[in-house]
Structures are given as C-alpha cells and as structure tokens.
Design an enzyme around this catalytic site. Structure first.
Site, short mmCIF file in Angstrom:
data_model
loop_
_atom_site.label_atom_id
_atom_site.label_comp_id
_atom_site.label_asym_id
_atom_site.label_seq_id
_atom_site.Cartn_x
_atom_site.Cartn_y
_atom_site.Cartn_z
N HIS A 171 0.95 -1.31 0.09
CA HIS A 171 -0.02 0.08 -0.14
C HIS A 171 0.87 1.34 -0.22
O HIS A 171 0.33 2.43 -0.16
CB HIS A 171 -0.85 -0.19 1.14
CG HIS A 171 -2.08 -1.03 1.01
ND1 HIS A 171 -3.39 -0.50 0.73
CD2 HIS A 171 -2.10 -2.25 0.97
CE1 HIS A 171 -3.97 -1.64 0.52
NE2 HIS A 171 -3.17 -2.66 1.05
N ASP A 383 3.51 9.50 -0.74
CA ASP A 383 2.21 8.86 -0.62
C ASP A 383 2.18 7.78 -1.45
O ASP A 383 2.55 7.86 -2.59
CB ASP A 383 1.21 9.80 -0.62
CG ASP A 383 -0.04 9.57 0.62
OD1 ASP A 383 0.06 8.35 0.98
OD2 ASP A 383 -0.67 10.42 0.97
C1 GDG Z 1 -2.20 4.09 3.25
C2 GDG Z 1 -1.18 4.86 2.22
C3 GDG Z 1 -2.74 4.88 0.47
C4 GDG Z 1 -9.02 11.25 6.80
N1 GDG Z 1 -9.61 12.16 7.78
C5 GDG Z 1 -10.76 11.49 8.31
C6 GDG Z 1 -10.91 10.07 7.76
N2 GDG Z 1 -9.92 10.14 6.76
C7 GDG Z 1 -9.74 8.82 6.04
C8 GDG Z 1 -9.88 9.19 4.46
C9 GDG Z 1 -9.12 8.37 3.70
C10 GDG Z 1 -8.01 7.69 4.78
O1 GDG Z 1 -8.56 8.47 6.18
C11 GDG Z 1 -6.87 8.21 4.53
O2 GDG Z 1 -6.33 7.29 3.26
P1 GDG Z 1 -5.18 7.88 2.85
O3 GDG Z 1 -4.98 7.04 1.38
O4 GDG Z 1 -5.04 9.20 2.35
O5 GDG Z 1 -3.81 7.56 3.69
P2 GDG Z 1 -3.29 6.40 4.66
O6 GDG Z 1 -4.08 6.37 5.85
O7 GDG Z 1 -1.71 7.06 5.03
O8 GDG Z 1 -3.02 5.13 3.92
C12 GDG Z 1 -1.86 5.53 1.43
C13 GDG Z 1 -3.89 3.71 1.56
O9 GDG Z 1 -2.92 3.40 2.64
C14 GDG Z 1 -4.45 2.81 0.73
O10 GDG Z 1 -3.82 1.95 0.04
O11 GDG Z 1 -3.53 5.63 -0.35
O12 GDG Z 1 -0.95 6.16 0.39
O13 GDG Z 1 -0.28 5.52 3.20
O14 GDG Z 1 -9.95 7.16 3.39
O15 GDG Z 1 -11.45 9.19 4.22
N3 GDG Z 1 -11.91 9.40 8.12
C15 GDG Z 1 -12.78 10.01 9.11
N4 GDG Z 1 -12.51 11.10 9.70
C16 GDG Z 1 -11.45 12.01 9.35
O16 GDG Z 1 -11.38 13.07 9.90
N5 GDG Z 1 -13.74 9.23 9.25
#
Ligand code: GDG
Length: 505
Positions: A171, A383
C-alpha cells in the site's frame, strides 16, 4: 475469474483485522466492521468464497477471540485473530514497521532506527501470522497478503510445504534502489518477496523501483512483458509484478454526496465561513503528509498575493495517529505553532485564515467538508496513493471543486493531467497554485473535475480488486486482462510530470 479455480477459498492477511473494538457501558467488548473502501470491496468476495481475514485485533484483552467468532457470524466471513505479545508489538509494529519500513519506503532516512532486535521481532511476528495462515488454510486456497508489515509470509509458508497461490499488495511506495539498499536485511526482504506469485504495487514507478532493487541483488534478473502485469525472473524464480492503483467505492461516495442532509451540512459550513473560498486538507498526523509545508505555502500565498488576504480560509483536519511517538508529538506541536503564527499574523475582525481541527471526524462530516470546499490541498511529500484526493473528487457531484495534488502522491500517476500539480517542497509554487485556484474560471474547474471524476469512477475499488485477483489467479501471461492495454500503454508513457518519471528499463 478463472473457471478452473472456482473452488478456491479466499484468505486475506493484514496486520490489523478490519474491525474497530470498543467497550459498551456495561464493560463488554464489541466489534464493528471498519469503514474503509478496502473492507467494503473485499467483504463481498470473502462472503462468496467462504473467506477468512487473518490479522491482529489491536488488543490482547480477554474475550477478543469470542468476539471475533460472533462478529464472523454476522459478517458472513471468518475473522481469525493473531495475538501478539507487548514485546512483539514493540519490536515488530512500532519498531521494524514504523521506525524502518514506513520512513525508508517514503524516502525519509533520518528517522530510521536499524535496531537488529527489530528485525528479530519482525521475523517472529511474521512467523505468528504464517502459523495462523498455515493452520487455517489448505493448498487450494488463494491467500492475499497486505502491506509492508507482512513481507515474509510467502517464504515462511512455503517453508512449511504449503503450495497455495500467494498474492501481495504494497500500500505504500517502494523507494528507489539506492534508498532501499540501506536496509541491513535488504536481501532477506527481496528474497522473501520473490516467493509471492504476484506482487502488486500502487504505481508503475514503485514497480520500476522494485525491479531496480532486485537487479542490484540478483544481477541476472530479467523482466518480460509490458503493461499492467509483467513477469520477473530472478534467482531461478519467476513471479509477476503488477501496478494496481488502489481506489475508493466511488458510487457510495456519490450516494452520500446526494443526501439532502449532507448537502445542507455543506451549505452550513460555507455559510459559517461567509462563503469565502475554502481550501481543504484532511490527513493523518504523519510527517509524510506535508502539513507543515502546506502551511508554509499558505503563508507564502498571503505574502506574494496580498489580495488573497481576507478572501480564503484553509480548513485543515488532522487525524490523531501514533501520538505516543515523540516525532509525531513534535510534528503536532510544529503544526499548532504554524497555525498560531499564520492566524496571529493575518487575522482581521471576523476572519481567521486557518481553521484547524485535531480529531477524527465522523465520516458524514468529512463528506460535508469535501462538498463545501472549493479546492482540496493534497500535498504529501510522498504517498502510496492518497485516497483523500479520490474521495474529494467523488463527492464533488457539482463538478466545481479543484484538486491541487502533489507530484509525489501515487494518485499523480492517474490524475496529473487534470489536477493542479505541485511540488510540495516548493512553498512558493504551492502558494501560486492556491492563487491560480482562487482565480480559475468555472469552465476550467468543471472540465478538470469532470475528467478526474471519470478516471476515479471507472477505476474504482471494485475494479482494483478484480484486476488484482484476475492477475493473481491467471496461470499464463496471455490470461492477463488485455482490454485495458491502451490505458496502460498511455500511463507508461505519461506517468507524471517528467522530473518524477522513472523510465521503464
Ligand atoms: C495508506 C497509504 C494509500 C481522513 N480524515 C478523516 C478520515 N480520513 C480517511 C479518509 C481516507 C483515509 O482516512 C486516509 O487514506 P489515505 O490514502 O489518504 O492515507 P493512509 O491512511 O496513509 O493510507 C496511502 C492507502 O493506504 C490505501 O492503499 O492510499 O498512500 O499511506 O479514506 O477518508 N476518516 C474519518 N474522519 C476523518 O477526519 N472518518
């Protein structure tokens, strides 16, 4: 799906089980399904194929196993908890995973702590996950292992004589070879990964970096094929490497954005900010996400373009994460200091430039913020993908929003043509992008957002699961999905701004 494999069971392994555990008023433990797109997409496949999810429940409290059993009955697939001792959590999770693999794979070398005891704990924990998988599966099952915590599982399972087909998805990014090779246990990691039948990366760049690292360890490594899935022969073994950009449940986000309550909530947010131009950021507290740099960019925008003062607000959501780690605590303090400095310097009666929220918002509230904002600032320093960029686009049903995207997010591979692309280390450049967004006309906003949404709609989380499983189940190269050939040829040619392109060799 390949007809001859119709009876395979489907098993998922990840560090954490897809549940959140809480205690009710009576002190009883209960579990609910995690909210992410990955769980939503995998749950139906797991149900259909008599599946099982193996992982650490995040706690050693008594009663977790019984709770998993009752949750399994409701969910329609089986949850198999792996228990880890506190020392294993320390060495494997906080140590090897969070202090070596996470920073190094994101190209941050300074925070790495190459303690040999971390490696031992990583091996022990991977053995535990392997033992759980070996006990619960047969050679006919298909096993899909997720992420950097569990790179050794295929090798360890094969050592037990298991011949199941094994897929792996990373990921997070795979770093350039010169960075990867700093890991003292680089050969063990590469050799373990080569035991998977399919290794999935987020982008072509990650796959390229992996191939370069393999070539440095096994001189004769050869890659064959083009497009989404290629084969790699190294050290006498042949495996497949694929690029599978992860995505979201686009349809579910659109449905939520259509709900009247969410539209009203979005209106209320806009009204609360006096209908000013709203910039939006939502990130976990992590040094990879580039939040301090984003605040520096906002300050640069106010300095270089004084006409923006009073006109716009940045809403920055920061989700608490790894707060027990000093580096993360220090970063939170740095962000608070910057927010205070910017608000202190530019606020006027009735206007503060930064609205800072440090908590995990309820999902629906996050959707309302996505809908209310004029421009999302998705500016990580590195990322794997970044799902916020895709969720923002999905919720933008009126197609008026602007996506400002870092060149160093995996999402750049698919979206760079239509987003405003920035180098997050270049504050003045991001400051200029903010100004360009404020003055972008409605027609251009719509054209760009429509194009972004078309990509995310087509390549959603269900496409992602299908593409991975199809590649993992196929036994011959010619069985790989061919219908997307033109799309992949195009991505290979145009996978991002030229300075970030690693040529395929
Ligand atoms: C890893 C990889 C890859 C954010 N703020 C709130 C909230 N979120 C949720 C978003 C989104 C998730 O968190 C963040 O996902 P990301 O992809 O941006 O980042 P990572 O957590 O670092 O995930 C990344 C991912 O795995 C999948 O393969 O894309 O690169 O680092 O879904 O919606 N959710 C809630 N409240 C918030 O304030 N409920």
């Amino acid at each position: 799906m390949h007809a001859t494999h119709a009876k395979r069971r489907f098993i998922v392994l990840s560090n954490r089980l897809p549940i959140s555990i809480s205690r009710n008023e009576n002190g009883e433990l209960s579990a609910s399904q995690g909210a992410g797109g990955l769980v939503t997409a995998l749950a139906p496949v797991l149900k259909n194929r008599g599946g099982m999810w193996i992982g650490w429940p995040g706690t050693n409290e008594e009663g977790v196993a019984a709770m998993c059993r009752s949750f399994s009955r409701e969910a329609g697939y089986f949850l198999q908890p792996v228990s880890l001792t506190e020392a294993e959590v320390e060495g494997f999770y906080r140590g090897f995973s969070n202090e070596i693999l996470w920073p190094l794979f994101h190209e941050f070398q300074t925070p790495c702590n190459f303690l040999p005891s971390y490696w031992e704990a990583y091996c022990t924990a991977n053995e535990k996950f392997t033992a759980a998988a070996a006990a619960a599966t047969t050679n006919d099952d298909f096993i899909w292992v997720h992420d950097y915590h569990l790179m050794l599982v295929a090798k360890m399972l094969k050592e037990t004589g298991r011949t199941s087909r094994l897929g792996f998805f990373l990921h997070i990014p795979f770093p350039p070879a010169d960075i990867f090779l700093k890991i003292p246990w680089r050969r063990q990691l590469i050799d373990a990964l080569l035991d998977y039948d399919l290794i999935g990366f987020q982008t072509l760049r990650d796959r390229h970096n992996f191939f370069e690292a393999v070539k440095r360890i096994h001189r004769g490594a050869v890659r064959k094929g083009r497009g989404q899935v290629v084969t790699l022969t190294a050290d006498g073994r042949t495996t497949r490497l694929g690029a599978f950009p992860i995505s979201i449940d686009f349809g579910a986000f659109v449905q939520k954005a259509r709900r009247v309550q969410n539209q009203q909530a979005a209106q209320e947010i806009r009204a609360a900010f006096d209908n000013r131009f709203l910039l939006f950021g939502a990130d976990r507290l992590d040094y990879t996400k580039g939040v301090p740099q984003r605040l520096d960019a906002l300050r640069s925008a106010f300095e270089h373009y004084p006409e923006l003062r009073g006109k716009l607000c940045l809403i920055q959501i920061l989700v608490p994460s790894r707060e027990e780690v000093p580096r993360y605590r220090a970063m939170k303090e740095e962000i608070e200091r910057l927010v205070g400095e910017i608000n202190g310097r530019y606020s006027t009666p009735g206007w503060a430039p930064v609205h800072f929220v440090y908590r995990n918002l309820p999902h629906e509230e996050l959707i309302a913020y996505y809908m209310a904002s004029d421009m999302a600032l998705v500016t990580p320093l590195r990322d794997g993908m970044n799902l916020v960029a895709k969720e923002y686009a999905a919720c933008n049903i009126r197609e008026t929003g602007i996506l400002c995207l870092s060149e160093f997010a995996g999402a750049a591979m698919e979206l760079h043509r239509h987003a405003i692309m920035v180098n997050p280390f270049d504050w003045d450049g991001v400051g200029k992008a903010i100004r360009d967004g404020v003055f972008m006309d409605a027609a251009q906003r719509r054209r760009r957002m429509r194009a972004i949404r078309a990509v995310v709609r087509r390549y959603d989380i269900f496409w992602w699961v299908d593409a991975f499983l199809e590649a993992a189940f196929s036994t011959h190269l010619e069985d790989f999905p061919q219908n997307e050939a033109a799309y992949w040829a195009d991505l290979e040619q145009n996978q991002g701004p030229p300075w970030d392109v690693a040529p395929e060799s």
